[in-house]
Design a protein around this motif. Sequence first.
Motif, PDB file in Angstrom:
ATOM      1  N   ILE A  31       0.857  -1.184   0.000  1.00  0.00           N
ATOM      2  CA  ILE A  31       0.000   0.000   0.000  1.00  0.00           C
ATOM      3  C   ILE A  31       0.893   1.233   0.000  1.00  0.00           C
ATOM      4  CG2 ILE A  31      -1.793   1.235   1.258  1.00  0.00           C
ATOM      5  CD1 ILE A  31      -2.598  -1.438   2.485  1.00  0.00           C
ATOM      6  N   PRO A  32       0.743   2.127  -0.982  1.00  0.00           N
ATOM      7  CA  PRO A  32       1.682   3.257  -1.101  1.00  0.00           C
ATOM      8  C   PRO A  32       1.654   4.208   0.089  1.00  0.00           C
ATOM      9  CG  PRO A  32      -0.189   3.532  -2.582  1.00  0.00           C
ATOM     10  CD  PRO A  32      -0.290   2.147  -2.031  1.00  0.00           C
ATOM     11  N   ASP A  33       0.490   4.338   0.747  1.00  0.00           N
ATOM     12  CA  ASP A  33       0.388   5.255   1.888  1.00  0.00           C
ATOM     13  C   ASP A  33       0.006   4.501   3.155  1.00  0.00           C
ATOM     14  OD1 ASP A  33      -2.077   4.599   0.894  1.00  0.00           O
ATOM     15  OD2 ASP A  33      -2.972   6.561   1.252  1.00  0.00           O
ATOM     16  N   ASP A  34       0.572   3.335   3.334  1.00  0.00           N
ATOM     17  CA  ASP A  34       0.267   2.510   4.497  1.00  0.00           C
ATOM     18  C   ASP A  34       0.623   3.257   5.787  1.00  0.00           C
ATOM     19  OD1 ASP A  34      -0.522   0.352   5.977  1.00  0.00           O
ATOM     20  OD2 ASP A  34       1.396  -0.694   5.825  1.00  0.00           O
ATOM     21  N   GLY A  35      -0.325   3.284   6.719  1.00  0.00           N
ATOM     22  CA  GLY A  35      -0.098   3.947   7.998  1.00  0.00           C
ATOM     23  C   GLY A  35      -0.531   5.392   8.054  1.00  0.00           C
ATOM     24  N   ILE A  36      -0.876   5.985   6.903  1.00  0.00           N
ATOM     25  CA  ILE A  36      -1.333   7.380   6.869  1.00  0.00           C
ATOM     26  C   ILE A  36      -2.852   7.364   6.703  1.00  0.00           C
ATOM     27  CG2 ILE A  36      -1.153   9.608   5.715  1.00  0.00           C
ATOM     28  CD1 ILE A  36       1.580   8.768   4.696  1.00  0.00           C
ATOM     29  N   TYR A  37      -3.556   7.584   7.792  1.00  0.00           N
ATOM     30  CA  TYR A  37      -5.018   7.510   7.779  1.00  0.00           C
ATOM     31  C   TYR A  37      -5.631   8.905   7.839  1.00  0.00           C
ATOM     32  CZ  TYR A  37      -4.622   2.488   8.444  1.00  0.00           C
ATOM     33  OH  TYR A  37      -4.330   1.162   8.259  1.00  0.00           O
ATOM     34  N   TRP A  38      -6.817   9.006   7.260  1.00  0.00           N
ATOM     35  CA  TRP A  38      -7.526  10.279   7.169  1.00  0.00           C
ATOM     36  C   TRP A  38      -8.904  10.160   7.794  1.00  0.00           C
ATOM     37  CZ3 TRP A  38      -5.442  14.694   4.783  1.00  0.00           C
ATOM     38  CH2 TRP A  38      -4.209  14.495   4.156  1.00  0.00           C
ATOM     39  N   GLN A  39      -9.429  11.300   8.232  1.00  0.00           N
ATOM     40  CA  GLN A  39     -10.773  11.357   8.799  1.00  0.00           C
ATOM     41  C   GLN A  39     -11.433  12.678   8.397  1.00  0.00           C
ATOM     42  OE1 GLN A  39     -10.241  11.250  13.039  1.00  0.00           O
ATOM     43  NE2 GLN A  39      -8.949  13.065  13.089  1.00  0.00           N
ATOM     44  N   ALA A  40     -12.753  12.725   8.502  1.00  0.00           N
ATOM     45  CA  ALA A  40     -13.477  13.968   8.212  1.00  0.00           C
ATOM     46  C   ALA A  40     -13.267  14.950   9.364  1.00  0.00           C
ATOM     47  CB  ALA A  40     -14.963  13.678   8.019  1.00  0.00           C
ATOM     48  N   ASN A  41     -13.009  16.199   9.030  1.00  0.00           N
ATOM     49  CA  ASN A  41     -12.803  17.249  10.031  1.00  0.00           C
ATOM     50  C   ASN A  41     -14.144  17.927  10.303  1.00  0.00           C
ATOM     51  OD1 ASN A  41     -11.902  19.276  11.678  1.00  0.00           O
ATOM     52  ND2 ASN A  41     -10.637  20.297  10.142  1.00  0.00           N
ATOM     53  N   LEU A  42     -14.854  17.437  11.308  1.00  0.00           N
ATOM     54  CA  LEU A  42     -16.207  17.929  11.573  1.00  0.00           C
ATOM     55  C   LEU A  42     -16.211  19.384  12.024  1.00  0.00           C
ATOM     56  CD1 LEU A  42     -17.845  14.833  13.301  1.00  0.00           C
ATOM     57  CD2 LEU A  42     -17.467  15.321  10.880  1.00  0.00           C
ATOM     58  N   ASP A  43     -15.176  19.813  12.735  1.00  0.00           N
ATOM     59  CA  ASP A  43     -15.114  21.213  13.155  1.00  0.00           C
ATOM     60  C   ASP A  43     -15.057  22.152  11.945  1.00  0.00           C
ATOM     61  OD1 ASP A  43     -15.184  20.554  15.830  1.00  0.00           O
ATOM     62  OD2 ASP A  43     -13.005  20.486  16.048  1.00  0.00           O
ATOM     63  N   ARG A  44     -14.406  21.711  10.897  1.00  0.00           N
ATOM     64  CA  ARG A  44     -14.328  22.543   9.687  1.00  0.00           C
ATOM     65  C   ARG A  44     -15.703  22.668   9.028  1.00  0.00           C
ATOM     66  NH1 ARG A  44     -14.672  25.633   6.483  1.00  0.00           N
ATOM     67  NH2 ARG A  44     -13.384  26.126   4.677  1.00  0.00           N
TER      68      ARG A  44
END
Length: 411
Positions: free
Chosen positions: A228-241
Motif C-alpha cells: 500500500i503506497p500510503d500505508d499507515g497514513i489515515y484520514w478522517q473527516a474534520n467535523l469542526d471545519r
Amino acid sequence: MTQAEIKLCSLLLQEHFGEIVEKIGVHLIRTGSQPLRVIAHDTGASLDQVKKALCVLIQHNLVIYQVHRRGVVEYEAQCSRVLRMLRYPRYIYTAKTLYSDTGELIVEELLLNGKMTMSAVVKKVADRLTETMEDGKTMDYSEVSNTFVRLADTHFVQRCPWVPVTENSDPGPPPPAPILVISEKDMYLVPKLSLIGKGKRRRSSDEDAAGEPKAKRPKHGTDHKEPIPDDGIYWQANLDRFHQHFRDQAIVSAVANRMDQTSSEIVRTMLRMSEITTPSSAPFTQPLSSNEIFRSLPVGYNVSKQVLDQYLTLLADDPLEFVGKSGDSGGGMYVINLHKALGSLATATLESVVQERFGSRCARIFRLVLQKKHLEQKQVEDFAMIPAKEAKDMLYKMLSENFMSLQVGRQ
C-alpha cells in the motif's frame, strides 16, 4: 448529560453499530472513564466482545483512551461526538454542494468507516462512481485523487494522529497503549501518490462479463500482496471545519437579509480568504486589505474598487458590527467580528422563538431586557409602553418558561 441525550446516543449507536457496541458505549457514557476489565465485569460482556466494541468506537472517534501513571488504560466516551452522527447527512450534502458527487462520496466513506487511507478512499469512490456511469465509461483514480487533495487543502479532511517512529533500541516492555501524535503542519499534508487506474464495476456472483462461470475464473492473487503506497497514513473527516462552514453561511445569509446580495458576497469573499488561516474559535478573522478583497472577488462580479470601498465602509459602520476596520494600509484593513456576529444571530433566534411562543408584545419586553440587562417591573412597563397588568402577566409567562430570571437586589 440528560437522560434524553443518553437515550438518543443509545439509539444512534445501536442503529449504526449494533447491540454490543451500543451496550459498551452507553455504559461508558453513564459511568465515565473505566478500564477494560471493569467494563467487561459491569456489562456482563466477554473481554473479546468488549475489545472489539472498543476498537469500533475508537475507529470512529467515539471513545478515547488514556494511560494513567500506574499503567492502567482507561476508556472514555465522547458524548458530543456521538450526537454529531445526527449531522452526518448534512456534512455529506455540504461536500456534494462544494465538491460535487466525488466530494460527497469521499466524505461519506470517511464518515462510514471512521478512518481510511487516501488510496483506499480513492479506489472505493472511483468504483462507486463507475457503477453509476453508462456502460463503457469509468472514473479515473486521478480525478478522485484531485478532489481529495482539494478537500485536504480546505481542511475538510485531515490526517489522523499516528504512533511516532522511534530509533531507540531499548528492549524494555512496550507501553500499555500507543501514544498518538501529529503536528499542525502535517495535519493536511497529502502524500504524493501516483494512483493510476480506473474504477471497476461489480460483476454478478455467478458469471462475469464474458459469461465465464465463477468457479472457472483464473485466480489472480497478486492484488492483495501489492504494498500500500500510503500505508499507515489515515484520514478522517474534520467535523469542526464543517461547523465553521455552517457558521460562515449563517453570517453571509444574515448580511444578505439585512443589506443586499453584494454586501453578502463581499463578506463571503472575506470569510473564504480567512477560512484556512483563522482558527474556528478565533474572535476575529485575519485582517484583509481592501486591495486583497478586490482581487479575490468572484470572476465576473461587476464591482469596481470604488464601489467595494463604499460597501466596506457601510459594513464597518453598521450597528451590528459584523465587519470592523482594523487599519488604513492597503486601502483599509478589515476583519469579520465572528463572536459579535454569532452573538447577534443567537439573539435574533431567541427573539424569534419568544415572539413565536408568546407574541410580539412579549418579544418587545424580551428585547428590551436583553438591551438593558437588568430592569425592574415598573421600568419594563414604562419603556415597553405596556399596561402594568399585561406586563406583569407577560413577565410571569417568560419567567415560568425560564426565558427570564429574577434577581433580588440588595437593600
